[in-house]
Design an enzyme around this catalytic site. Structure first.
Site, short mmCIF file in Angstrom:
data_model
loop_
_atom_site.label_atom_id
_atom_site.label_comp_id
_atom_site.label_asym_id
_atom_site.label_seq_id
_atom_site.Cartn_x
_atom_site.Cartn_y
_atom_site.Cartn_z
N ARG A 24 55.88 28.34 28.59
CA ARG A 24 56.88 28.43 29.85
C ARG A 24 55.56 28.74 30.36
O ARG A 24 55.87 29.27 31.43
CB ARG A 24 57.93 29.57 29.65
CG ARG A 24 58.96 28.56 29.76
CD ARG A 24 60.48 29.21 28.69
NE ARG A 24 60.49 30.06 27.62
CZ ARG A 24 61.60 30.73 27.12
NH1 ARG A 24 61.85 31.46 28.03
NH2 ARG A 24 61.05 31.68 25.62
N ASN B 247 58.08 35.96 29.55
CA ASN B 247 58.40 33.78 29.09
C ASN B 247 57.49 33.78 29.80
O ASN B 247 56.68 31.57 29.61
CB ASN B 247 59.44 33.34 29.11
CG ASN B 247 60.77 34.45 27.76
OD1 ASN B 247 59.77 34.32 26.87
ND2 ASN B 247 61.41 34.52 28.45
N LYS C 179 20.59 47.77 40.35
CA LYS C 179 20.70 48.02 39.16
C LYS C 179 19.58 48.22 38.40
O LYS C 179 19.06 48.62 37.95
CB LYS C 179 20.17 45.86 38.88
CG LYS C 179 20.83 45.47 37.06
CD LYS C 179 19.94 44.28 37.40
CE LYS C 179 18.51 44.65 36.47
NZ LYS C 179 18.14 43.94 35.88
N ALA D 133 14.57 51.44 55.14
CA ALA D 133 15.33 50.11 55.36
C ALA D 133 14.45 48.67 54.86
O ALA D 133 14.16 48.11 54.90
CB ALA D 133 16.09 49.82 56.50
N TYR E 284 11.27 40.29 38.97
CA TYR E 284 11.54 39.27 38.30
C TYR E 284 10.45 38.13 38.13
O TYR E 284 10.30 37.55 40.05
CB TYR E 284 13.08 38.96 38.59
CG TYR E 284 13.03 37.73 37.69
CD1 TYR E 284 12.67 37.90 36.41
CD2 TYR E 284 13.67 36.11 37.68
CE1 TYR E 284 13.99 36.72 35.52
CE2 TYR E 284 13.85 35.54 37.05
CZ TYR E 284 14.21 35.25 35.94
OH TYR E 284 14.11 34.42 34.89
N ALA F 207 5.33 50.39 56.62
CA ALA F 207 6.53 49.21 56.82
C ALA F 207 5.86 47.91 56.93
O ALA F 207 4.19 47.55 57.62
CB ALA F 207 6.94 49.03 58.51
N ARG G 122 0.05 44.52 54.71
CA ARG G 122 -0.22 43.62 55.06
C ARG G 122 -1.39 43.82 56.30
O ARG G 122 -2.26 44.20 56.50
CB ARG G 122 0.95 44.88 55.97
CG ARG G 122 0.82 45.39 56.72
CD ARG G 122 1.93 46.25 57.79
NE ARG G 122 1.61 47.41 58.96
CZ ARG G 122 2.11 48.46 59.07
NH1 ARG G 122 3.24 48.81 58.41
NH2 ARG G 122 1.01 49.54 59.91
C1 UD1 Z 1 64.11 36.03 21.81
C2 UD1 Z 1 65.83 37.14 21.58
C3 UD1 Z 1 66.72 36.93 22.50
C4 UD1 Z 1 65.91 38.45 23.14
C5 UD1 Z 1 65.37 38.05 23.90
C6 UD1 Z 1 64.11 38.98 24.35
C7 UD1 Z 1 65.92 35.27 19.25
C8 UD1 Z 1 66.62 34.05 19.03
N1 UD1 Z 1 65.99 35.52 21.19
O1 UD1 Z 1 64.60 35.52 22.80
O2 UD1 Z 1 67.89 37.79 22.14
O3 UD1 Z 1 66.73 38.38 24.49
O4 UD1 Z 1 63.37 37.37 22.59
O5 UD1 Z 1 63.03 38.71 25.00
O6 UD1 Z 1 64.85 35.89 18.59
N2 UD1 Z 1 58.41 33.07 17.85
C9 UD1 Z 1 57.39 32.84 16.92
N3 UD1 Z 1 57.61 32.14 15.71
C10 UD1 Z 1 58.38 31.29 16.74
C11 UD1 Z 1 59.03 31.88 17.15
C12 UD1 Z 1 59.58 32.54 18.63
O7 UD1 Z 1 56.52 33.97 15.80
O8 UD1 Z 1 58.90 30.34 15.58
C13 UD1 Z 1 57.49 34.87 18.41
C14 UD1 Z 1 56.47 35.04 20.35
O9 UD1 Z 1 55.54 34.78 19.81
C15 UD1 Z 1 57.40 35.75 20.83
C16 UD1 Z 1 58.68 36.55 20.09
O10 UD1 Z 1 58.64 35.65 18.58
O11 UD1 Z 1 56.57 36.65 20.67
C17 UD1 Z 1 59.54 35.84 20.82
O12 UD1 Z 1 60.59 34.72 20.98
P1 UD1 Z 1 60.44 34.17 22.57
O13 UD1 Z 1 60.37 32.27 22.29
O14 UD1 Z 1 59.68 34.44 23.58
O15 UD1 Z 1 62.42 34.14 22.18
P2 UD1 Z 1 63.25 34.28 23.77
O16 UD1 Z 1 63.52 33.19 24.06
O17 UD1 Z 1 62.17 35.26 24.38
CA CA Z 2 60.17 36.32 25.01
#
Ligand code: UD1
Ligand code: CA
Length: 446
Positions: free
Chosen positions: A14, A224, A347, A376, A383, A419, A436
């Protein structure tokens, strides 16, 4: 024993960015740096980052950060799948596992410490952080009773209309009893709207599951998209300005100014509107900065004035005045009481106390003694198209308007430059230098 795992494998679809989400910058630090910073005080035995999307880039960005283990999640099949990757590396581990979402950057250290304490005293299988949000859209909803026992977490997209009305929100921060979590992790299913393995589903499998509500709902802001990134930036900026106001800094128009974590101010500093402080910048007591100034990695002494100017990787000692419309570039060092005026660029130059470069000049790769007066439009021609050369101007010297000093060149102390001169040869102390064409008068010419 305490292990911390940060979920940082997701792509961040996103954000619509080439950068992995956890590397997006927020007030000068990446999201993942901020998340790691929020649990520094806990001093965990293990610190694990779960990486996947552009894993190498994420690892590289944290190469300065000692003691981190990286665990690869490939493909990225949800937060539950991410934590399943810990089953092997934590096979012999006993104790608590703190799981932090890599995109929740505003948590305070105190909040995480309190979560851990509550988890330990209640002997829960899992304790998670929640908040009541005015607009919980997109977050998982937490279903809990009055005593704080959680029965389930349901993701926004899997909620019924009725369930969506519940605004008790999952922060994405959990403290698990590791062996209990490890026992249920293999049972997760992809039976949800996204077809992923959800860490949140483990909560209904663990007992007792508890939650702790944070007082300041801002802390659980998850990022997100770019709008949420901007909202978090605003929260951090507000925190930073409030902190410095409490320490004795006046902001004339606080909302128009931005700070970095590394910005430091003395007392009775006045920050006028539209000023921006980046990196490790310090501003001494009694300064007046702005309006309209940008300081990055600047070290500014006391009682300095900076008006509509840019100061980058530069040192400015007490009592200097800068601007309006000056640019101090990297390597500039001004001793006390220097005056740098309008449309002046400096610089990589050291300028000794009391010197003035008041109007329309370029001073690069130069050393100026004390009380030099740069007229002034004086330019150091540093350079030659290939190399940069030094200009040295001795104490008490004066250059006339529109002088060009072709480097390498040394002017001794108390030199006067006429100057409009273009000088290519050294000038001994006390001399007058003129370079000059002589003025020609042809009378009755017209
Ligand atoms: C998640 C929570 C949600 C919570 C919200 C808070 C879950 C299913 N949902 O949703 O309940 O309210 O966070 O911000 O956990 N990530 C991985 N591997 C993956 C998927 C995600 O490492 O396969 C990491 C992402 O990089 C991120 C974090 O997990 O840092 C959260 O993932 P994201 O997809 O943003 O979850 P949300 O939909 O925000
Ligand atoms: Ca998230």
């Amino acid at each position: 024993m305490l292990a911390v795992a940060v979920l940082a494998a997701g792509k961040g679809t996103r954000m619509k960015s080439d950068l992995p989400k956890v590397l997006q910058p927020l007030a000068g630090a990446t999201l993942v740096e901020r998340v790691l910073g929020s649990c520094r005080a806990l001093d965990p035995q293990r610190q694990i980052l779960i990486v996947g999307h552009q894993a190498e880039r994420v690892e590289q960005s944290l190469s300065q950060h000692g003691g981190l283990e990286f665990v690869l999640q490939q493909p990225q099949n949800g937060t539950g799948h991410a934590v399943q990757q810990l089953l092997a590396p934590l096979a012999d581990f006993e104790g608590e596992l703190l799981v932090l979402n890599g995109d929740v950057p505003l948590l305070r250290e105190e909040t995480i410490t309190a979560l851990l304490e509550r988890h330990r005293t209640s002997q829960a299988a899992v304790t998670l952080l929640t908040a009541r949000l005015d607009d919980p859209t997109g977050y998982g909803r937490v279903f809990a009773d009055a005593s704080g026992h959680v029965s389930a977490i349901v993701e926004h997209r899997d909620c019924s209309e009725e369930q969506r009305a519940n605004n008790l929100t999952n922060a994405g921060i959990y403290c698990f009893n590791w062996s209990k979590l490890a026992a249920v992790l293999p049972q997760l299913s992809t039976d949800n709207d996204q077809g992923e393995l959800y860490l949140t589903d483990t909560v209904a499998m663990l007992s007792p599951a508890m939650h702790v509500e944070v007082a300041d709902a801002d802390e659980i802001n998850g990022i997100n998209d770019r709008y949420q990134l901007a909202q978090c930036e605003a929260v951090i900026q507000q925190r930073l300005r409030r902190h410095w106001m409490a320490e004795g800094v006046t902001f004339v128009d606080p909302e128009s100014c931005t700070l970095s974590d590394g910005t430091r101010f003395g007392r009775d500093v006045v920050v006028e509107p539209q000023c921006h402080f980046r990196g490790e910048t310090s501003v001494g007591s009694g300064c007046r900065i702005g309006p309209g100034s940008f300081l990055e990695n600047a070290s500014v002494g006391e009682e300095v004035e900076v008006l509509y100017s840019v100061v980058r990787d530069a040192v400015v000692a007490d009592g200097c005045t800068i601007g309006p419309y000056a640019q101090l570039r990297p390597g500039t060092e001004l001793a006390r009481d220097c005056r740098i005026g309008n449309f002046v660029e400096i610089k990589k130059s050291q300028i000794a106390a009391g010197s003035k470069v008041n109007h329309l000049s370029y001073i690069g790769d130069a050393q100026l003694g004390e009380n030099v007066n740069v007229g002034a439009g004086t330019i150091t021609a540093n350079y030659d198209g290939v190399n940069k050369h030094q200009t040295v101007i001795g104490a008490g010297s004066k250059t006339g308007a529109n002088s060009v000093l072709v480097a390498p060149i040394t002017l001794g102390a108390n030199v006067t430059v006429g100057a409009g001169s273009t000088l290519t040869k050294d000038v001994p102390a006390g001399a007058l230098a003129l370079g000059r064409a002589k003025q020609l008068i042809k009378e009755n010419w017209s």
